[in-house]
Scaffold this motif. Structure first.
Motif, short mmCIF file in Angstrom:
data_model
loop_
_atom_site.label_atom_id
_atom_site.label_comp_id
_atom_site.label_asym_id
_atom_site.label_seq_id
_atom_site.Cartn_x
_atom_site.Cartn_y
_atom_site.Cartn_z
N UNK A 205 35.66 33.42 49.08
CA UNK A 205 36.67 34.24 49.23
C UNK A 205 37.56 34.76 48.10
N UNK A 206 37.01 34.56 46.89
CA UNK A 206 37.31 35.13 45.53
C UNK A 206 36.46 36.17 45.07
N UNK A 228 39.11 41.51 38.00
CA UNK A 228 38.58 42.94 38.43
C UNK A 228 39.87 43.76 38.56
N UNK A 229 40.15 44.80 37.87
CA UNK A 229 41.10 45.86 38.10
C UNK A 229 40.88 47.05 38.45
N UNK A 230 41.36 47.41 39.44
CA UNK A 230 41.35 48.57 40.49
C UNK A 230 42.11 49.89 39.96
N UNK A 373 44.72 38.95 48.15
CA UNK A 373 44.27 37.59 48.45
C UNK A 373 43.01 36.94 47.56
N UNK A 374 42.13 38.06 47.52
CA UNK A 374 40.81 37.68 46.79
C UNK A 374 40.86 37.90 45.23
N UNK A 375 42.00 38.29 44.75
CA UNK A 375 42.11 38.43 43.15
C UNK A 375 41.95 39.89 42.70
N UNK A 376 41.76 40.73 43.64
CA UNK A 376 41.56 42.23 42.99
C UNK A 376 42.91 42.70 42.65
#
Length: 536
Positions: A205-206, A228-230, A373-376
């Motif tokens: 989930x990460x 990771x940065x969007x 929630x996944x860190x994105x």
């Protein structure tokens, strides 16, 4: 100190070798516009390992299609958003200091056609000066009718009472983005254009990385990263949905796109060194007439748009609005036949919660940073002037979320960008002046050593500049060169089309690749094409 280091070459084969190396990066940034490049530079300058991937060319979206202004936002002052104005005015000074070859101050004049307008707008602009503080570029002044006409030749004299003059900044947006990319590379980051992200990788989930594809060669690459940065601008929701789908979640949109149209005409429609600003047009919007790189930019519009094309086109009503308002304020007004280029940018405005309105004019221009929630980490909104402050906010959220080891902030505030120091220590021409070798700053000397130096293809473009773009500025296609390394497509689309075959030949010689000449010729036609009646 004068910069004298050899610039880093941008040979794509070498960049792809680095991308293929088995490693875990601290940070992977998706999106090569102002925001993503700002994040990559700030992170790399703090000592983090950084890879940035852009699906097309750097700044090929919104970040090359701005009104070319470094400003605190007079309209935001009128909305009472003093914190945004104060931050932007501070950041305006930072850009002018760190990239003096790509930015300069510019005087704006607001004409008054009613007795109350001069004191009303003048008092507001005095507050603008006060908010700028030591970062101010010059004092606001009240102008008589005669002084206003002298500052704005060709201004409509009928009914004119006077005016107000104030100072702001302007810049070359695409070349500033390129300077951010090259400075990030100098700090150790790996940057690749034409390398779209095709998948996000999750474990337990990460989010742990991504998969990307070299659009030029077709090979795919795995990229592992702690964070990771969007930063994909108006397209951030696509990556957010990809992240949500991997976890079986639906993700609602956060962006309400707005379209801004610009029309370019010759400078003789507004001679002199001042820009015209009409703070409230017939429909309540702002009208700019800004001298830039030897031409005059007229705009802009603020039209909601639900689709997200890579090359948005104007509506007939938008062009009618711009030319119609210009005719109200210019004694000799431009017509359709005078237009040299038309370009459109999509603004990534942050959608208010529960918003179902169609108007985007009142939506805040402030940015938003979200962590899924996944860190994105997703960043959107904001404006060019505050790119550096946005980058600091993004990294602060990454640290708070435990995605990256914390590093002290403030590094990028004093970081000179590539080419920043004038080679001779002297002043540079303002951005209103026609382009030339001076935009290379301290790299002018290197430019003059390349084949084709002094061989002029068009005013402001030499053969050596095309070679420089291919060797040191990540350029791969004719569009890269004539749209963003040179701004010729934005200034005179017909001239750009006529030069395209020669530029293509030089690029093919330098890169050994197909420079996409046919694609560019079609694009140049779009920058001159008038919308049909159906596009009203």
């Amino acid at each position: 100190m004068i910069e004298n280091t050899e610039p880093l070459p941008t040979r794509r084969a070498d960049l792809l070798v680095r991308l293929a190396e088995p490693r875990t990066w601290d940070l992977a940034v998706v999106g090569g516009g102002a925001t993503g490049l700002g994040v990559a530079l700030d992170a790399a300058a703090r000592g983090l390992s950084v890879v940035l991937l852009e699906s097309h060319d750097f700044a090929s979206g919104t970040s090359s299609r701005s009104t070319k202004l470094l400003h605190g936002g007079v309209r935001y002052l009128a909305q009472g958003n003093l914190s945004l104005v104060r931050e932007a005015l501070h950041e305006r000074g930072t850009v002018l200091r760190n990239a003096p070859h790509l930015a300069s101050r510019l005087s704006f004049v607001m004409p008054s056609y009613a007795w109350w307008q001069t004191p009303f707008y003048g008092i507001g602009l005095k507050l603008y000066d006060l908010l700028a503080g030591r970062a101010g570029l010059g004092a606001t002044s009240f102008l008589s009718r005669a002084q206003t006409l002298a500052a704005l030749p060709n201004l409509q004299p009928a009914g004119l009472c006077g005016g107000v003059a104030y100072w702001d900044g302007q810049f070359d947006d695409a070349r500033l983005a390129l300077a951010l990319a090259r400075t990030a590379a100098r700090e150790g980051a790996l940057l690749l254009n034409y390398c779209p992200v095709t998948e996000l990788r999750h474990e337990n989930t990460r989010l742990v990385g991504l998969r990307c594809r070299d659009a030029m060669g077709g090979l795919s690459y795995e990229v592992r990263a702690r964070c990771v940065v969007n930063a994909t601008g108006v397209w951030v929701d696509a990556l957010r949905q990809l992240d949500g789908a991997a976890q079986g979640r639906s993700v609602g949109p956060v962006v309400a796109p707005s379209q801004g149209v610009h029309v370019v005409v010759d400078r003789d429609f507004l001679p002199g060194e001042h820009a015209l600003l009409v703070p409230k047009t017939a429909d309540g919007r702002v009208l700019f007439a800004v001298p830039w790189l030897g031409k005059l930019v007229l705009g802009t519009t603020d039209t909601p748009r639900s689709d997200l094309p890579r090359e948005p086109r104007p509506l007939r009503a938008e062009l009618d609005f711009i030319l119609g308002e210009a005719a109200r304020y210019l004694a000799r007004a431009p017509t359709r036949a005078d237009v040299k280029s038309i370009w459109v940018g999509l603004r990534p405005l942050v959608r208010p919660a529960g918003d179902d309105e169609t108007s985007t004019g009142s939506i805040s221009r402030e940015h938003t940073v979200l962590v899924s929630a996944t860190g994105l980490v997703t960043v959107t909104g904001g404006k060019w002037t505050t790119y550096r402050a946005m980058a600091e906010d993004v990294l602060a959220r990454c640290f708070q979320a435990g995605l990256l080891p914390e590093k002290p902030a403030g590094v990028s505030g004093q970081l000179k960008l590539v080419g920043a120091e004038p080679a001779d220590g002297g002043a540079r021409p303002a951005m209103a002046a026609a382009a030339g070798p001076h935009i290379y700053g301290s790299e002018q000397a290197l430019l003059q050593t390349l084949p084709g130096a002094g061989r002029v293809l068009a005013p402001g473009l030499e053969e050596a500049m095309v070679r420089f773009a291919a060797r040191f500025e990540y350029a791969l296609t004719v569009e890269d060169v004539l749209s963003r390394r040179s701004r010729l497509l934005f200034l005179d689309a017909a001239l750009a089309a006529s030069l395209a075959p020669r530029v293509a030949a030089i690029l093919a010689e330098e890169t050994g690749r197909d420079p996409a000449l046919v694609d560019f010729q079609g694009l140049a036609g779009d920058y001159l094409r008038w919308p049909s009646e159906q596009d009203a």
